[in-house]
Design an enzyme around this catalytic site. Sequence first.
Site, PDB file in Angstrom:
ATOM      1  N   LYS A   1       0.885  -1.191   0.049  1.00 36.55           N
ATOM      2  CA  LYS A   1       0.090  -0.048   0.112  1.00 36.55           C
ATOM      3  C   LYS A   1       0.745   1.336   0.054  1.00 36.55           C
ATOM      4  O   LYS A   1       1.637   1.360   0.801  1.00 36.55           O
ATOM      5  CB  LYS A   1      -0.843  -0.016   1.251  1.00 36.55           C
ATOM      6  CG  LYS A   1      -1.587   1.265   1.404  1.00 36.55           C
ATOM      7  CD  LYS A   1      -2.292   1.380   2.735  1.00 36.55           C
ATOM      8  CE  LYS A   1      -3.134   2.593   3.332  1.00 36.55           C
ATOM      9  NZ  LYS A   1      -3.478   2.594   4.534  1.00 36.55           N
TER      10      LYS A   1
ATOM     11  N   ASP B   1      -2.235  10.663   3.528  1.00 39.65           N
ATOM     12  CA  ASP B   1      -3.630  10.250   3.829  1.00 39.65           C
ATOM     13  C   ASP B   1      -4.000  11.425   4.593  1.00 39.65           C
ATOM     14  O   ASP B   1      -3.988  11.259   6.064  1.00 39.65           O
ATOM     15  CB  ASP B   1      -3.561   8.817   4.400  1.00 39.65           C
ATOM     16  CG  ASP B   1      -5.190   8.773   4.640  1.00 39.65           C
ATOM     17  OD1 ASP B   1      -5.964   9.048   3.993  1.00 39.65           O
ATOM     18  OD2 ASP B   1      -5.361   7.486   5.488  1.00 39.65           O
TER      19      ASP B   1
ATOM     20  N   LYS C   1      -9.327  13.184   8.493  1.00 36.60           N
ATOM     21  CA  LYS C   1      -8.749  12.838   9.682  1.00 36.60           C
ATOM     22  C   LYS C   1      -8.825  14.295  10.713  1.00 36.60           C
ATOM     23  O   LYS C   1      -8.643  15.175  10.327  1.00 36.60           O
ATOM     24  CB  LYS C   1      -7.377  12.375   9.590  1.00 36.60           C
ATOM     25  CG  LYS C   1      -7.247  11.147   8.871  1.00 36.60           C
ATOM     26  CD  LYS C   1      -5.799  10.479   8.752  1.00 36.60           C
ATOM     27  CE  LYS C   1      -5.803   9.251   8.163  1.00 36.60           C
ATOM     28  NZ  LYS C   1      -6.120   8.071   8.912  1.00 36.60           N
TER      29      LYS C   1
ATOM     30  N   ARG D   1      -7.660  -0.082   1.603  1.00 38.53           N
ATOM     31  CA  ARG D   1      -8.123  -1.476   0.660  1.00 38.53           C
ATOM     32  C   ARG D   1      -8.759  -1.071  -0.652  1.00 38.53           C
ATOM     33  O   ARG D   1      -8.905  -1.964  -1.561  1.00 38.53           O
ATOM     34  CB  ARG D   1      -9.294  -1.887   1.621  1.00 38.53           C
ATOM     35  CG  ARG D   1     -10.564  -0.933   1.791  1.00 38.53           C
ATOM     36  CD  ARG D   1     -11.247  -1.300   2.921  1.00 38.53           C
ATOM     37  NE  ARG D   1     -10.581  -0.606   4.011  1.00 38.53           N
ATOM     38  CZ  ARG D   1     -11.218  -0.831   5.676  1.00 38.53           C
ATOM     39  NH1 ARG D   1     -12.374  -1.519   5.556  1.00 38.53           N
ATOM     40  NH2 ARG D   1     -10.440  -0.456   6.601  1.00 38.53           N
TER      41      ARG D   1
END
Length: 493
Positions: free
Chosen positions: A266, A271, A278, A352
Amino acid sequence: MEFVVKSGAAEKQKTACLILGVHKKTLPPSATALDSLTEGYLADLLKRGDLDFKPGHSLMLLHSRHAPVERLLLLAMGENDKPLTEAGFNKLTVNLASQLKSLNAREASIAIEDINVEGKSLHWITRQLVEAIEYAFYQFSQFKNDTGKSPVMKKLTLLADRKNAEEVKAGLAQGHAIGNGRNVARTLGNLPGNICHPTYLADEAKALAKQHAKLTTKVLDEKQMSDLGMSSLLSVSAGSEQEARLICMEFKNGKRGAKPLVLLGKGITFDTGGISLKPGAAMDEMKFDMCGAASVFGVMNAIIELDLPINVIGMVAAAENMPSGKATRPGDIVTSMSGKTIEILNTDAEGRLVLCDALTYAERYKPEAVIDIATLTGACVVALGHHTTGLLSNNEPLAEELISASKEAMDRAWQLPMGEEYTRQLDSNFADMANIGGPAAGTITAACFLAKFAEAYPWAHLDIAGTAWQSGKEKGATGRPVPMLVQYLLNKI
């Protein structure tokens, strides 16, 4: 650090620092010989109680009468002459590395054969000691004007009897390659997101291939991925100015026609969580969300250095997850390369989404097995902390091989269960599946999601969210699980 293997009696070495393991009640052979040469000086000194004999303690002597050494470093190995436990040996190597880093000398020598670990070979001991020193001497200072003081130590000689020299050399070679590979992974993980983005990773893979004839690199851009139907992967990069890349490094050094092993990392180079933003606290650490990809680079570097006779595909699904007017929204539905549709309930469950299309793409290699490595779930940190990697698999023999490798490499993993009862948590009213399964068993449901795209081959998933980096004062990438994965590949030969 340069490592060399040399045959010769420890007490006769002319060295800036001689390193000896010692017990309280019985001196090992090298220490006994030195004690005889120094007329009982060593035994008398130890009787005074200046050294705590618990592993992890040491005593530096700045002179040793009648011996040709400038300094003498004594490593505690316990009260009696029983072999060290793995935990005790780990404490010893950490202490040794720390002492070498602070030593004001350019070289040292260690009597490696006097260090015994329960159930472990001299090869294993050498490898782990070299790995520990490589790890400790790593520095990431390219963005500092004041880089601080670098270690003076440049060379460590491993003293071994001639009959054991080849075994020590073999352990040294593996330890050096794994240590270097691990540090490659650490550097990639530590790089900031404004430098280490998907194109940067692609360029690194191309550069590696140019240096090694047995490695070729192929990179898919967003147009090529779109043509293949990778809408799940591309949904993650949709909000970013940085385009996604699917990187395939093909190491062909095994038998012609032999099925390759695929390692898939990954590579979320930063992110934010996307629209499911977040919290701001510690968001800087989200540059580490590509540590799975970094570990693949580390493994590829290690197996190239070791010239392993094996076919390995190192894949990296690289993207940046950012919020913008073009970003994917919660509730959006995308069609994966496999044709399965996904309702994206949380854009922060993005790993994912990039991995699932890469898992489908991996089918074209007709792999023996596929192992994905990802900083995937905070739930894994809750379950296993920062010490153990989570392992889930659709193939029990593959899981057992990885668990065995993790133990041998001292890079521990623990297998978690999977099952239909967990998969049902991914049911969606509007698509074939949702990308999250609720707060319960988050690590397991994430793996169950990935398993839907890995039905064509033996597959394992390593969740390294708790083990890939450290927070706090020692913040930085750890390079795990490079040792485990290289050991797994070594065991396949």
